[in-house]
Design a protein around this motif. Structure first.
Motif, PDB file in Angstrom:
ATOM      1  N   ARG A 228       3.670  -9.275  -4.279  1.00  0.00           N
ATOM      2  CA  ARG A 228       5.136  -9.454  -4.542  1.00  0.00           C
ATOM      3  C   ARG A 228       5.843  -8.199  -4.215  1.00  0.00           C
ATOM      4  O   ARG A 228       7.102  -8.634  -3.854  1.00  0.00           O
ATOM      5  CB  ARG A 228       4.863  -9.380  -6.250  1.00  0.00           C
ATOM      6  N   ILE A 229       5.355  -6.943  -4.311  1.00  0.00           N
ATOM      7  CA  ILE A 229       6.286  -5.899  -3.672  1.00  0.00           C
ATOM      8  C   ILE A 229       6.430  -6.072  -2.248  1.00  0.00           C
ATOM      9  O   ILE A 229       7.476  -5.858  -1.751  1.00  0.00           O
ATOM     10  CB  ILE A 229       5.347  -4.576  -3.964  1.00  0.00           C
ATOM     11  N   GLY A 230       5.085  -6.739  -1.313  1.00  0.00           N
ATOM     12  CA  GLY A 230       5.524  -6.821  -0.080  1.00  0.00           C
ATOM     13  C   GLY A 230       6.592  -7.831   0.179  1.00  0.00           C
ATOM     14  O   GLY A 230       7.434  -7.737   1.235  1.00  0.00           O
TER      15      GLY A 230
ATOM     16  N   GLU B 197       0.840  -1.352   0.081  1.00  0.00           N
ATOM     17  CA  GLU B 197       0.253  -0.015  -0.052  1.00  0.00           C
ATOM     18  C   GLU B 197       0.760   1.199  -0.041  1.00  0.00           C
ATOM     19  O   GLU B 197       0.302   2.555  -0.585  1.00  0.00           O
ATOM     20  CB  GLU B 197      -0.813  -0.049   1.341  1.00  0.00           C
ATOM     21  N   ILE B 198       1.972   1.279   0.675  1.00  0.00           N
ATOM     22  CA  ILE B 198       2.724   2.476   0.832  1.00  0.00           C
ATOM     23  C   ILE B 198       3.374   2.632  -0.778  1.00  0.00           C
ATOM     24  O   ILE B 198       3.394   3.702  -1.310  1.00  0.00           O
ATOM     25  CB  ILE B 198       4.032   2.100   1.462  1.00  0.00           C
ATOM     26  N   TYR B 199       3.561   1.609  -1.223  1.00  0.00           N
ATOM     27  CA  TYR B 199       4.109   1.689  -2.877  1.00  0.00           C
ATOM     28  C   TYR B 199       3.041   2.145  -3.935  1.00  0.00           C
ATOM     29  O   TYR B 199       3.070   3.247  -4.459  1.00  0.00           O
ATOM     30  CB  TYR B 199       4.567   0.249  -3.191  1.00  0.00           C
TER      31      TYR B 199
ATOM     32  N   LEU C 101       8.530   3.304  -0.724  1.00  0.00           N
ATOM     33  CA  LEU C 101       8.970   2.137  -0.747  1.00  0.00           C
ATOM     34  C   LEU C 101      10.089   1.837  -0.071  1.00  0.00           C
ATOM     35  O   LEU C 101      10.086   0.787   0.824  1.00  0.00           O
ATOM     36  CB  LEU C 101       8.935   1.337  -2.127  1.00  0.00           C
ATOM     37  N   ARG C 102      11.104   2.345  -0.499  1.00  0.00           N
ATOM     38  CA  ARG C 102      12.616   2.395   0.158  1.00  0.00           C
ATOM     39  C   ARG C 102      12.583   2.428   1.593  1.00  0.00           C
ATOM     40  O   ARG C 102      13.084   1.514   2.324  1.00  0.00           O
ATOM     41  CB  ARG C 102      13.517   3.274  -0.559  1.00  0.00           C
TER      42      ARG C 102
ATOM     43  N   PRO D 257      -3.396   8.872   7.961  1.00  0.00           N
ATOM     44  CA  PRO D 257      -2.476   7.756   8.158  1.00  0.00           C
ATOM     45  C   PRO D 257      -2.744   6.526   7.692  1.00  0.00           C
ATOM     46  O   PRO D 257      -4.130   6.308   7.650  1.00  0.00           O
ATOM     47  CB  PRO D 257      -2.265   8.011   9.587  1.00  0.00           C
ATOM     48  N   ASN D 258      -1.851   5.717   7.401  1.00  0.00           N
ATOM     49  CA  ASN D 258      -2.374   4.395   6.868  1.00  0.00           C
ATOM     50  C   ASN D 258      -2.676   3.646   8.220  1.00  0.00           C
ATOM     51  O   ASN D 258      -1.872   3.660   9.187  1.00  0.00           O
ATOM     52  CB  ASN D 258      -1.370   3.466   6.198  1.00  0.00           C
ATOM     53  N   GLY D 259      -3.906   2.902   8.237  1.00  0.00           N
ATOM     54  CA  GLY D 259      -4.247   2.282   9.451  1.00  0.00           C
ATOM     55  C   GLY D 259      -3.135   1.217   9.792  1.00  0.00           C
ATOM     56  O   GLY D 259      -2.985   1.019  11.168  1.00  0.00           O
TER      57      GLY D 259
END
Length: 554
Positions: free
Chosen positions: A320-322, A296-298, A401-402, A524-526
């Motif tokens: 895949r990203i996670g 989700e950050i990505y 993401l970094r 903010p992301n939960g």
């Protein structure tokens, strides 16, 4: 394991076994690897479930607050299945042993539910349901039931695998067995997340979807690793537990015994369990939501608008990203699980601080000087909580993401210690309690036996000195309770946070549904907030570990 305990003078029933526990292999490392290999398949299965289930349910339209209630399956199954399977297998007289039949049977059930989870839509459609909303609702129900089936069955497998290690190894090798178990968990995590980072649908074609490949691979790995461990290990067979005239022991009786013992724990074991309780409130959101959080950050900060709108497989993409971030986490976990035992002072080394070899004075002096700078395992455990807390406290503020990948990877140091330290300290306390009790005899196994001739053992002489039997199982069960209960707390925290901050469907993953049901992405992301709360609890765990240090020094 059933044995006479407590008062030696009382005529307690004695369990009788036939055979000697053994593991195939020509060396101790090979035998340890074969004994603990099943944990690789177990961890791969856990990783596939944690990586894909949350984004899959989000894509189906479930809100995060409802998904947090789905994940109550994990702690609920751990709280119920491990004690129940433990007591049933303790009294099992199966000719293949007490643990392996449950390992194999549970593995078959896990594989069935994994495949069912991968083909939920297809199964619903084969029932003749064609209405789009009905298919979606049916798919959600079947997916949730499959997740519950996986969690209950895999906890039966996990409890049996851990019990097999305790039953097979003599007391002097229990610590080494725990170390090897943590390494296998790290290997399973690495393999699982590496597979999660690959788009298997593109590699092997379009016959199966990406998530379906993942479920199939997890089922295959679990079957292979459990099969190899079951083939390599020979268990003792229970002939008589000495309790035949007392009727069957029900699951409720086991839970009552654990509850009663948990209230009257020795102070050091109580302190270890307290640390585990607070630490696992912090680990729960990380283990279950970190993959989705990184994805989700990505999608929120790094992905282009075209990439988000044109992707036909957002669930697979997020997974895949996670998984890429968790590959780094697993690599660090594995490296630390291998290297840290050489750089951390073990409890046994601490008891020999005053030892000075009389020969090779120069080498001995150098070794003593190095030894002085080694941290104790207790200090390492406390510091690992601080590393985890410092990493997760940054979660709500990450906007790349970094950054998300870096703090997730750093948690690998803490996870390596968390899979090792509590079992080491608990084993030390159990041994200390058994040594302070009466002596039953002097027959012990100094090493794992290789293909030994089958013999009949009377449990009265061998078992009490070689393994603490009933007490070790009881205290390990209580430690599991202190590991499981925090997951209920974590589920409640997640539900409250998601209900307040993200009451609607996830805009990143709920593609094509009513936009009015979405929440915004400005706040903010939960999941990040849940990770922050976990960081606070990890800080409490660090304080509790310091208290344990004072207790041990008293």
């Amino acid at each position: 394991m059933v044995s006479g305990g407590g008062n030696v003078g009382a005529m307690m029933p004695l369990a009788q076994y036939t055979g000697t526990p053994s593991v195939r292999g020509s060396s101790d490392p090979m035998r340890m690897a074969l004994l603990t290999l099943s944990l690789v398949g177990l961890q791969i299965t856990w990783n596939v479930e944690m990586t894909y289930c949350t984004p899959y349910l989000l894509e189906l339209g479930l809100t995060k607050s409802r998904i947090s209630l789905v994940w109550i399956a994990g702690p609920l199954s751990g709280l119920i299945m491990q004690p129940v399977v433990g007591v049933i297998s303790d009294r099992s007289k199966n000719r293949w042993g007490r643990r392996r039949p449950f390992m194999v049977g549970g593995t078959i059930l896990v594989s069935i539910f994994l495949l069912l989870l991968g083909w939920t839509k297809e199964v619903i459609q084969t029932l003749g349901i064609r209405d789009k909303e009905a298919v979606r609702d049916g798919t959600i129900v079947l997916a949730v039931l499959s997740i519950y089936g996986i969690d209950f069955a895999i906890n039966a497998v996990q409890g049996s695998c851990r019990g097999l290690i305790v039953d097979t190894l003599p007391i002097p090798k229990q610590q080494s067995g725990s170390s090897w178990a943590s390494r296998m968990v790290a290997v399973g995590s690495l393999v699982g997340y590496a597979a999660g980072a690959i788009d298997l649908g593109k590699v092997f074609g379009t016959l199966l979807g990406d998530s379906q490949f993942k479920q199939s691979v997890a089922a295959l790995c679990l079957c292979i690793t459990v099969g190899i461990t079951s083939w390599a290990v020979t268990e003792r067979v229970l002939v008589s537990d000495g309790l035949e005239g007392q009727g069957s022991l029900g699951a409720l009786d086991v839970l009552k015994t654990i509850a009663k013992s948990a209230i009257h724990l020795p102070k050091n074991i109580q302190a270890i369990c307290t640390v585990q309780f607070w630490a696992w409130i912090g680990w729960f959101p990380f283990l279950f939501y970190s993959t989705t959080w990184v994805g989700e950050i990505y999608l929120r900060y790094d992905a282009s608008a075209d990439e988000k709108s044109n992707s036909d497989d957002l669930t697979g993409k997020v997974g895949r990203i996670g998984s890429l971030a968790l590959i780094a986490f697993s690599i660090i976990t594995f490296i630390m699980s291998v290297l840290l035992p050489f750089f951390v002072k073990s409890p046994e080394e601490e008891t020999r601080r005053g030892f000075r070899p009389r020969s090779r004075q120069n080498i001995a002096s150098f070794a003593v000087d190095i030894e002085k700078y080694k941290p104790s395992l207790l200090n390492t455990w406390m510091f690992s909580h601080c590393i985890f807390a410092a990493s997760m406290v940054m979660a709500p503020f990450v906007q790349s993401l970094r950054g998300a990948t870096i703090i997730v990877a750093l948690c690998g140091v803490s996870w390596a210690v968390s899979c090792w330290a509590p079992f080491t300290f608990l084993g030390e306390e159990i041994n200390r309690l058994s040594q302070s009790g009466p002596s039953y005899g002097h027959l012990t196994r100094s090493s794992i036996e290789l293909e030994s001739p089958m013999q009949v053992h009377n449990n009265g002489a061998e078992e009490a000195s070689d393994s603490t039997g009933e007490n070790s199982g009881k205290y390990l069960g209580i430690l599991n309770v202190y590991t499981t209960l925090p997951q209920f707390v974590g589920t409640a925290i997640s539900w409250v946070v998601f209900s307040l901050l993200e009451p609607g469907k996830s805009p990143e993953l709920s593609k094509g549904s009513d936009p009015s049901e979405h929440h915004g992405t400005d706040g903010p992301n939960g999941i990040g907030v849940c990770l922050f709360i976990g960081a606070v609890c990890a800080g409490v765990a660090a304080v509790a570990t310091r208290r344990l240090k004072h207790l041990q020094n008293d």
